[in-house]
Design a protein around this motif. Structure first.
Motif, PDB file in Angstrom:
ATOM      1  N   ASN A 204      -4.614 -38.350   5.864  1.00 50.69           N
ATOM      2  CA  ASN A 204      -4.514 -39.817   5.896  1.00 50.69           C
ATOM      3  C   ASN A 204      -4.815 -40.468   4.567  1.00 50.69           C
ATOM      4  O   ASN A 204      -5.419 -41.529   4.503  1.00 50.69           O
ATOM      5  N   ASN A 205      -4.456 -39.799   3.519  1.00 51.05           N
ATOM      6  CA  ASN A 205      -4.675 -40.387   2.215  1.00 51.05           C
ATOM      7  C   ASN A 205      -3.332 -40.870   1.680  1.00 51.05           C
ATOM      8  O   ASN A 205      -2.297 -40.432   2.151  1.00 51.05           O
ATOM      9  N   GLN A 206      -3.361 -41.739   0.688  1.00 53.53           N
ATOM     10  CA  GLN A 206      -2.064 -42.281   0.251  1.00 53.53           C
ATOM     11  C   GLN A 206      -1.232 -41.255  -0.511  1.00 53.53           C
ATOM     12  O   GLN A 206      -0.029 -41.383  -0.611  1.00 53.53           O
ATOM     13  N   HIS A 207      -1.902 -40.191  -1.020  1.00 53.13           N
ATOM     14  CA  HIS A 207      -1.172 -39.213  -1.822  1.00 53.13           C
ATOM     15  C   HIS A 207      -0.527 -38.137  -0.947  1.00 53.13           C
ATOM     16  O   HIS A 207      -0.747 -38.064   0.245  1.00 53.13           O
ATOM     17  N   ASN A 212      -3.789 -34.320  -2.617  1.00 56.19           N
ATOM     18  CA  ASN A 212      -5.111 -34.458  -1.977  1.00 56.19           C
ATOM     19  C   ASN A 212      -5.915 -33.167  -2.089  1.00 56.19           C
ATOM     20  O   ASN A 212      -7.100 -33.185  -2.408  1.00 56.19           O
TER      21      ASN A 212
END
Ligand code: DX5
Ligand code: ZN
Length: 221
Positions: A204-207, A212
């Motif tokens: 759930n990270n933007q990358h 990540n």
């Protein structure tokens, strides 16, 4: 540098294309898959069962899969998950009527065995079980949901368990589960973690997953 493994918790994966998403996270550098089983009784959430694991094996996922049983029922599920392709089965000892018997059952079916300890679960569960366990999973959040905050008093618990393991001279791996991110990961590894279970920080990270995971590894010194 100390050796450690990153276990991707698929609780935060895309269930609509789970097989593909797992392949992606493994290609991105996760070492193994952490399969969070929730029954809506032991924890308020409800996830997936042995049929989903079997489908993933049939789809071609060959990586190690640790099954984390957050379920009131233990022994029946041990058998089903072992038959469906689990490599390691971890249960919460308060859910087993006969902990030694449940551990033996896991071994009988050819899997590695683990005990999961909630943030406030006493370490006395380790007194007579070390000979039969391969993994101790310390929960650093209360079980049930992804995306919670790491509880700071768990550092002390990691240290206590590591001391017990050092005194017993065995090969048990210490796994930490919940709330791990780039801000606390180095401390957790240096306190003695061997396996880092991570969901949100990977999925759930933007990358991208690869970015990540690379970032996570960069923070471990
Ligand atoms: C919580 C689960 C964890 C959790 C990890 O009950 O056992 O595996 O999903 O996810 P994050 O990294 O988001 O805390
Ligand atoms: Zn878990």
């Amino acid at each position: 540098m100390k050796k450690y493994l990153i276990a991707a918790s698929i609780l935060s994966a895309n269930f609509a294309c789970l097989g593909q998403d797992i392949n992606n996270v493994l290609t991105a550098g996760a070492d193994l898959i952490h399969f969070d089983v929730m029954d809506n009784h032991y924890v308020p959430n409800l996830t997936f069962g042995p049929m989903v694991l079997q489908s993933l094996r049939d789809y071609g996922i060959t990586s190690n899969i640790d099954v984390h049983l957050m379920t009131k029922s233990v022994d029946n599920l041990i058998i089903s998950f072992a038959k469906s392709g689990a490599n390691c089965i971890i249960f919460h000892p308060e859910n087993s009527y006969h902990i030694d018997r449940s551990l033996s059952l896991i071994k009988e079916y050819g899997c590695k065995a683990g005990l999961a300890l909630n943030p406030t679960t006493s370490l006395h569960y380790l007194d007579y079980t070390l000979d039969k366990i391969d993994i101790i999973l310390i929960m650093s959040v209360n079980p049930g949901f992804a995306g919670q905050l790491f509880l700071p008093f768990i550092y002390k618990k990691i240290k206590q368990v590591k001391n017990i393991l050092n005194h017993n001279n065995n090969n048990i791996l210490l796994s930490i589960d919940g709330g791990i991110n780039i801000n606390n990961i180095n401390k957790i590894v240096n306190y003695g973690a061997d396996i880092l279970v991570m969901g949100s920080a990977i999925f759930n990270n933007q990358h991208s997953y690869i970015k990540n995971i690379q970032l996570i590894r960069k923070y471990i010194k």
